[in-house]
Write an enzyme that holds these catalytic residues in place. Sequence first.
Site, short mmCIF file in Angstrom:
data_model
loop_
_atom_site.label_atom_id
_atom_site.label_comp_id
_atom_site.label_asym_id
_atom_site.label_seq_id
_atom_site.Cartn_x
_atom_site.Cartn_y
_atom_site.Cartn_z
N VAL A 72 0.84 -1.19 0.00
CA VAL A 72 0.00 0.00 0.00
C VAL A 72 0.88 1.25 0.00
O VAL A 72 1.92 1.27 0.67
CB VAL A 72 -0.90 0.04 1.26
CG1 VAL A 72 -1.77 1.29 1.27
CG2 VAL A 72 -1.76 -1.21 1.35
N CYS A 73 0.47 2.26 -0.75
CA CYS A 73 1.09 3.58 -0.64
C CYS A 73 -0.03 4.61 -0.79
O CYS A 73 -1.20 4.31 -0.53
CB CYS A 73 2.20 3.78 -1.66
SG CYS A 73 1.65 3.80 -3.38
N ARG A 74 0.29 5.81 -1.21
CA ARG A 74 -0.75 6.83 -1.33
C ARG A 74 -1.72 6.51 -2.46
O ARG A 74 -2.93 6.51 -2.27
CB ARG A 74 -0.12 8.21 -1.55
CG ARG A 74 -1.15 9.33 -1.74
CD ARG A 74 -0.45 10.68 -1.92
NE ARG A 74 -1.43 11.74 -2.12
CZ ARG A 74 -1.90 12.13 -3.30
NH1 ARG A 74 -1.50 11.49 -4.40
NH2 ARG A 74 -2.78 13.11 -3.40
N ILE A 101 -4.03 4.18 -0.45
CA ILE A 101 -4.80 4.61 0.72
C ILE A 101 -5.90 5.59 0.32
O ILE A 101 -6.95 5.68 0.98
CB ILE A 101 -3.86 5.24 1.79
CG1 ILE A 101 -4.57 5.39 3.14
CG2 ILE A 101 -3.29 6.55 1.31
CD1 ILE A 101 -4.81 4.10 3.87
#
Length: 201
Positions: A72-74, A101
Amino acid sequence: MSTTEPNRPAVLDAAQLRRLLDSGRAPRILDVRTPGEFESSHIPGAYNVPLDLLREHRAELLAHLDDDVVLVCRSGARAAQAEQTLARAGLPNLKVLDGGILAWQAAHAPVKRGRPRWDLERQVRLVAGTIVLAAVLLSVAVPGAQWVAAAIGAGLAVAALTNTCAMGLVLSRLPYNRGAACDLDTIVGQLRDASPAGGRA
């Protein structure tokens, strides 16, 4: 159901990940954003493994990632880079949260929140824009200063073409983005101590 395309990592969307978490078959969720971004908001149970640390210590981390892993990242770009790094190191069953996210929050899925911070992409836009503006204004008095703006523009173009960002890497190392302590020993300890279906708050 996850999807794959040539040169594209396997992905799953927020609804699919939420169903896995609710079913008790939770994968390991690795959030590869900076500690500062992670502290601001993250998926409950996720582990913070910043992308630069993951790249540098992938061999050490690999021994503690024997289950399904969701990255997961932005928005998905850094998670895709992390997927490539871990896949080359030999880790199977990797997936990327489609939309990161941002998509998770848009789906009104649970989020643990802390002190608000600017995300890394916003910081890059601020720094790049400020340098370009300053260089253009300075070029009125200092011949050649406009080439600084040209260099920043070229750097942003390369970042888009390669899906990497040197400026983002530099900014990620600033104290503002380091936030809470996030070192290899702490991360390995968390991964080792947690059950396969568990995580940390």
